[in-house]
Design a protein around this motif. Structure first.
Motif, PDB file in Angstrom:
ATOM      1  N   ILE A  52       0.862  -1.181   0.000  1.00 32.48           N
ATOM      2  CA  ILE A  52       0.000   0.000   0.000  1.00 32.48           C
ATOM      3  C   ILE A  52       0.896   1.229   0.000  1.00 32.48           C
ATOM      4  O   ILE A  52       1.777   1.364   0.855  1.00 32.48           O
ATOM      5  CB  ILE A  52      -0.919   0.000   1.233  1.00 32.48           C
ATOM      6  CG1 ILE A  52      -1.799  -1.240   1.236  1.00 32.48           C
ATOM      7  CG2 ILE A  52      -1.764   1.263   1.258  1.00 32.48           C
ATOM      8  CD1 ILE A  52      -2.563  -1.437   2.538  1.00 32.48           C
ATOM      9  N   LEU A  53       0.676   2.110  -0.957  1.00 33.88           N
ATOM     10  CA  LEU A  53       1.449   3.341  -1.068  1.00 33.88           C
ATOM     11  C   LEU A  53       0.712   4.440  -0.324  1.00 33.88           C
ATOM     12  O   LEU A  53      -0.442   4.734  -0.608  1.00 33.88           O
ATOM     13  CB  LEU A  53       1.623   3.719  -2.540  1.00 33.88           C
ATOM     14  CG  LEU A  53       2.351   5.016  -2.842  1.00 33.88           C
ATOM     15  CD1 LEU A  53       3.810   4.916  -2.401  1.00 33.88           C
ATOM     16  CD2 LEU A  53       2.261   5.334  -4.317  1.00 33.88           C
ATOM     17  N   LEU A  54       1.379   5.047   0.669  1.00 36.60           N
ATOM     18  CA  LEU A  54       0.784   6.125   1.442  1.00 36.60           C
ATOM     19  C   LEU A  54       1.285   7.460   0.893  1.00 36.60           C
ATOM     20  O   LEU A  54       2.458   7.788   1.009  1.00 36.60           O
ATOM     21  CB  LEU A  54       1.157   5.998   2.919  1.00 36.60           C
ATOM     22  CG  LEU A  54       0.749   4.696   3.596  1.00 36.60           C
ATOM     23  CD1 LEU A  54       1.279   4.674   5.016  1.00 36.60           C
ATOM     24  CD2 LEU A  54      -0.756   4.552   3.584  1.00 36.60           C
ATOM     25  N   ALA A  55       0.406   8.231   0.283  1.00 37.00           N
ATOM     26  CA  ALA A  55       0.792   9.516  -0.294  1.00 37.00           C
ATOM     27  C   ALA A  55      -0.378  10.480  -0.200  1.00 37.00           C
ATOM     28  O   ALA A  55      -1.524  10.079  -0.019  1.00 37.00           O
ATOM     29  CB  ALA A  55       1.220   9.347  -1.743  1.00 37.00           C
ATOM     30  N   ARG A  56      -0.082  11.760  -0.335  1.00 36.73           N
ATOM     31  CA  ARG A  56      -1.118  12.783  -0.329  1.00 36.73           C
ATOM     32  C   ARG A  56      -1.373  13.253  -1.744  1.00 36.73           C
ATOM     33  O   ARG A  56      -0.478  13.275  -2.577  1.00 36.73           O
ATOM     34  CB  ARG A  56      -0.692  13.985   0.513  1.00 36.73           C
ATOM     35  CG  ARG A  56      -0.643  13.687   1.970  1.00 36.73           C
ATOM     36  CD  ARG A  56      -0.344  14.942   2.725  1.00 36.73           C
ATOM     37  NE  ARG A  56      -0.330  14.657   4.148  1.00 36.73           N
ATOM     38  CZ  ARG A  56      -0.317  15.572   5.084  1.00 36.73           C
ATOM     39  NH1 ARG A  56      -0.290  16.841   4.741  1.00 36.73           N
ATOM     40  NH2 ARG A  56      -0.312  15.243   6.354  1.00 36.73           N
ATOM     41  N   MET A  57      -2.614  13.654  -1.980  1.00 36.80           N
ATOM     42  CA  MET A  57      -2.979  14.188  -3.279  1.00 36.80           C
ATOM     43  C   MET A  57      -3.719  15.502  -3.060  1.00 36.80           C
ATOM     44  O   MET A  57      -4.579  15.591  -2.188  1.00 36.80           O
ATOM     45  CB  MET A  57      -3.887  13.201  -4.019  1.00 36.80           C
ATOM     46  CG  MET A  57      -4.219  13.620  -5.418  1.00 36.80           C
ATOM     47  SD  MET A  57      -5.439  12.560  -6.236  1.00 36.80           S
ATOM     48  CE  MET A  57      -4.864  10.936  -5.886  1.00 36.80           C
TER      49      MET A  57
END
Length: 55
Positions: free
Chosen positions: A41-46
């Motif tokens: 799971i890639l944890l990033a903000r958009m």
């Protein structure tokens, strides 16, 4: 024929300027990855910009 050549050259110039602006944009670094049950799971903000719809 001259108009076609000028059109293609100007399109290539605009594309090159657009891509160079994207390449010069600062990066925030790599997003953390955690192990999921089936896949990582890639944890990033958009950032999303929204405009109100007309009534």
């Amino acid at each position: 024929m001259k108009a076609i050549t000028l059109s293609i050259a100007s399109s290539a110039l605009v594309l090159g300027l657009s891509l160079s602006a994207l390449a010069a944009a600062p990066t925030t670094g790599a997003a953390p990855i955690i192990e999921g049950r089936d896949a990582p799971i890639l944890l990033a903000r958009m950032v999303v910009t929204a405009t109100p719809l007309p009534n």
